[in-house]
Design an enzyme around this catalytic site. Structure first.
Site, PDB file in Angstrom:
ATOM      1  CG  HIS A  39      -5.774   2.435   5.686  1.00  0.00           C
ATOM      2  ND1 HIS A  39      -7.143   2.393   5.782  1.00  0.00           N
ATOM      3  CD2 HIS A  39      -5.495   3.105   4.545  1.00  0.00           C
ATOM      4  CE1 HIS A  39      -7.660   3.011   4.737  1.00  0.00           C
ATOM      5  NE2 HIS A  39      -6.684   3.448   3.969  1.00  0.00           N
ATOM      6  CG  HIS A  65      -1.953   1.033   1.253  1.00  0.00           C
ATOM      7  ND1 HIS A  65      -3.165   0.867   1.881  1.00  0.00           N
ATOM      8  CD2 HIS A  65      -1.980   2.295   0.755  1.00  0.00           C
ATOM      9  CE1 HIS A  65      -3.882   1.957   1.753  1.00  0.00           C
ATOM     10  NE2 HIS A  65      -3.176   2.860   1.079  1.00  0.00           N
ATOM     11  CG  HIS A  84       0.357  14.959   1.460  1.00  0.00           C
ATOM     12  ND1 HIS A  84      -0.384  15.118   0.310  1.00  0.00           N
ATOM     13  CD2 HIS A  84      -0.241  13.960   2.148  1.00  0.00           C
ATOM     14  CE1 HIS A  84      -1.398  14.254   0.309  1.00  0.00           C
ATOM     15  NE2 HIS A  84      -1.325  13.535   1.414  1.00  0.00           N
ATOM     16  CG  HIS A 136      -1.087   6.774  -1.698  1.00  0.00           C
ATOM     17  ND1 HIS A 136      -2.339   6.803  -2.267  1.00  0.00           N
ATOM     18  CD2 HIS A 136      -1.241   6.143  -0.510  1.00  0.00           C
ATOM     19  CE1 HIS A 136      -3.210   6.219  -1.449  1.00  0.00           C
ATOM     20  NE2 HIS A 136      -2.564   5.813  -0.376  1.00  0.00           N
ATOM     21  CG  ASP A 149      -2.081   4.757   3.648  1.00  0.00           C
ATOM     22  OD1 ASP A 149      -1.982   5.060   2.444  1.00  0.00           O
ATOM     23  OD2 ASP A 149      -3.013   5.133   4.364  1.00  0.00           O
ATOM     24  NE  ARG A 194       0.711  11.567  -2.786  1.00  0.00           N
ATOM     25  CZ  ARG A 194      -0.338  11.215  -2.052  1.00  0.00           C
ATOM     26  NH1 ARG A 194      -1.435  10.740  -2.631  1.00  0.00           N
ATOM     27  NH2 ARG A 194      -0.317  11.359  -0.755  1.00  0.00           N
ATOM     28  CG  ASN A 232      -5.213   8.044  -3.902  1.00  0.00           C
ATOM     29  OD1 ASN A 232      -4.193   7.434  -4.195  1.00  0.00           O
ATOM     30  ND2 ASN A 232      -5.327   8.718  -2.766  1.00  0.00           N
ATOM     31  CG  HIS A 282     -10.081   4.567   2.538  1.00  0.00           C
ATOM     32  ND1 HIS A 282      -8.903   5.226   2.730  1.00  0.00           N
ATOM     33  CD2 HIS A 282     -10.985   5.167   3.350  1.00  0.00           C
ATOM     34  CE1 HIS A 282      -9.084   6.189   3.640  1.00  0.00           C
ATOM     35  NE2 HIS A 282     -10.349   6.172   4.020  1.00  0.00           N
TER      36      HIS A 282
HETATM   37  O1  DOR Z   1      -4.464   9.961   4.787  1.00  0.00           O
HETATM   38  C1  DOR Z   1      -4.578   9.442   3.690  1.00  0.00           C
HETATM   39  N1  DOR Z   1      -3.835   9.848   2.660  1.00  0.00           N
HETATM   40  N2  DOR Z   1      -5.470   8.463   3.527  1.00  0.00           N
HETATM   41  C2  DOR Z   1      -5.779   7.987   2.311  1.00  0.00           C
HETATM   42  O2  DOR Z   1      -6.609   7.121   2.204  1.00  0.00           O
HETATM   43  C3  DOR Z   1      -5.129   8.539   1.105  1.00  0.00           C
HETATM   44  C4  DOR Z   1      -3.828   9.119   1.426  1.00  0.00           C
HETATM   45  C5  DOR Z   1      -3.283   9.984   0.313  1.00  0.00           C
HETATM   46  O3  DOR Z   1      -3.326   9.550  -0.846  1.00  0.00           O
HETATM   47  O4  DOR Z   1      -2.782  11.067   0.606  1.00  0.00           O
HETATM   48 ZN    ZN Z   2      -3.661   4.839   1.120  1.00  0.00          ZN
END
Ligand code: DOR
Ligand code: ZN
Length: 427
Positions: free
Chosen positions: A224, A52, A296, A54, A292, A56, A86, A170
């Protein structure tokens, strides 16, 4: 003759033991011939799988992209990372899926899979068994992939049941989130985030979906988990779930200290819940450890609480944190290897997670002593970690499918050395 024979010491339930293994055509084989590489100290362990993350790409590559995300994974001993859909735009149909697979083949340092996002049209299911897995967002979070109608959730479970691929959820019921927000007197306060996204929102979604998954044969997987009741529901129905490092290593006291940096969905829970999740993880009731990894930038995170995006980076620290806990005697090494290597391999149906003939030749060489994470530079583009004061056992060397990715602490794999890993039916 194998191409290469590696020798060293591994960690087992009985303690450190000598290991010797051959490598041929990217797979482990019985050792045959003389030893090419002997590791005098430290331990040889399977490389981790992070189910899991991300990365981006496309859309938010100022936070991370597949190249920087997989570099970060490599420095943390993760040889295979499975990314979430996502992105912007979302990876929600076969065409977007193939595009991202091509980006992986062009730029990844380690292997990458992708969860195909379930959108309102459910076009992702055209991929059938070629998708690494499917991902359903039942509640709002980063990005606009959202299916908030319970009828659609059930349909997604039924569509996933027609495939052999797992469906990760989720789980946050948007109706419960809306209700909780309405009752909140101080919605701008950091502590309000957890009150406005209560654990009941998670538990209710899975109470609804787990029986349907069990009766249709869908491989439902709870992403999660943040509450022990969710773990019970999944166990009761013979289904899988994962927990993140931030839900077992951090609690609401850390949120007070770290503010927006610790803002995440589902939220980090109380000092009462955290040890219960850790115990469920240590017992094996939560089979999978997944980061996860949600990068950012600090500029984005350091805004007023309600404006700051949710998510924490973690692909580089998940395995080192877990291994350091095992060396400290807080968790059995076998549980760490199960949760970081074997169980995610089973979830994603890849011949990985064990240093044994027939498996893909993914391994790490780690030192005997952990280091304090605060001194380390992180390789994610977002450039920070929530685990500054924690201990981590970071790999010095990483091999992925027989090729060195990390050597003596340096990234030696070229972008594009990593492969895209879809379902077994990927052509
Ligand atoms: O806090 C989160 N950030 N939860 C998520 O499900 C997505 C993730 C994100 O992509 O920033
Ligand atoms: Zn996630």
């Amino acid at each position: 003759m194998s191409d290469l024979v590696v020798q060293g010491t591994t960690l087992t339930a009985e303690g450190p033991e000598p290991i010797e293994i051959g490598i041929q055509d990217g797979r482990f084989v019985e050792p045959d011939g003389s030893v090419d590489r002997r590791f005098e100290d430290g331990y040889l362990l399977p490389a981790a799988i992070d189910a899991h993350v991300h990365f981006r790409e496309p859309g938010d590559t100022h936070k991370e992209d597949i190249q920087t995300g997989t570099a970060s994974a490599a420095y943390g001993g993760v040889g295979f990372a499975c990314q979430m859909p996502n992105t912007d735009p979302a990876i929600a149909d076969a065409e977007a899926y193939r595009r991202v697979a091509n980006r992986v083949e062009a730029s990844a340092h380690v292997d990458v899979g992708t969860w195909a996002g379930v959108g309102p049209e459910m076009e992702c299911f055209e991929l059938g068994d070629r998708a690494t897995g499917y991902k359903l967002y039942s509640g709002p979070t980063t990005g606009d992939l959202l299916l908030d109608d319970p009828e659609d959730w059930i349909e997604a479970v039924e569509r996933a049941a027609e495939t052999d691929r797992p469906l990760a959820v989720h789980a946050e019921d948007p109706r419960i989130l809306t209700e909780a927000r309405r009752g909140e007197e101080d919605p701008q306060a950091p502590a309000a985030h957890a009150r406005m996204r209560p654990p009941e929102a998670e538990v209710r979604v899975l109470e609804r979906l787990a029986p349907r998954a069990a009766s249709t044969g869908a491989r439902l997987h709870a992403a999660h988990v943040s509450d022990p009741r969710t773990v019970e529901v999944m166990n009761e129905h013979g289904l899988t779930c994962e927990v993140t490092p931030h839900h077992v290593f951090l609690d609401s006291k850390d949120v007070e200290r770290m503010g927006t940096r610790a803002k995440v969905n589902p939220p980090i829970r109380s000092p009462h819940t955290r040890p219960k999740l850790w115990d469920a993880f240590r017992r094996g009731d939560i089979p999978v450890f997944a980061s996860d990894h949600a990068p950012h930038t600090l500029d984005e995170k350091d805004q007023p609480f309600h404006e700051a995006p949710s998510g924490l980076p973690g692909v580089e620290t998940i395995y080192p944190l877990a291994l350091a806990r095992a060396l400290a005697g807080n968790i059995h090494i076998e549980r760490v290897l199960d949760a970081c290597c074997r169980a995610p391999a089973e979830l994603l149906d890849v011949p990985l997670g064990r240093i044994e003939p027939g498996h893909w030749a993914n391994l790490v060489h780690v030192p005997e002593e952990p280091t304090r994470i605060g001194k380390r530079t992180m390789h994610t583009r977002c450039g920070w970690t929530p685990y500054e004061d924690h201990q981590g056992l970071f790999p010095e060397d990483l091999m992925v499918r027989g090729d060195w990715v990390l050597e003596d602490g340096d990234l030696v794999a070229k972008p594009g050395q990593g492969q895209f890993v879809g379902g077994p039916a990927w052509d």
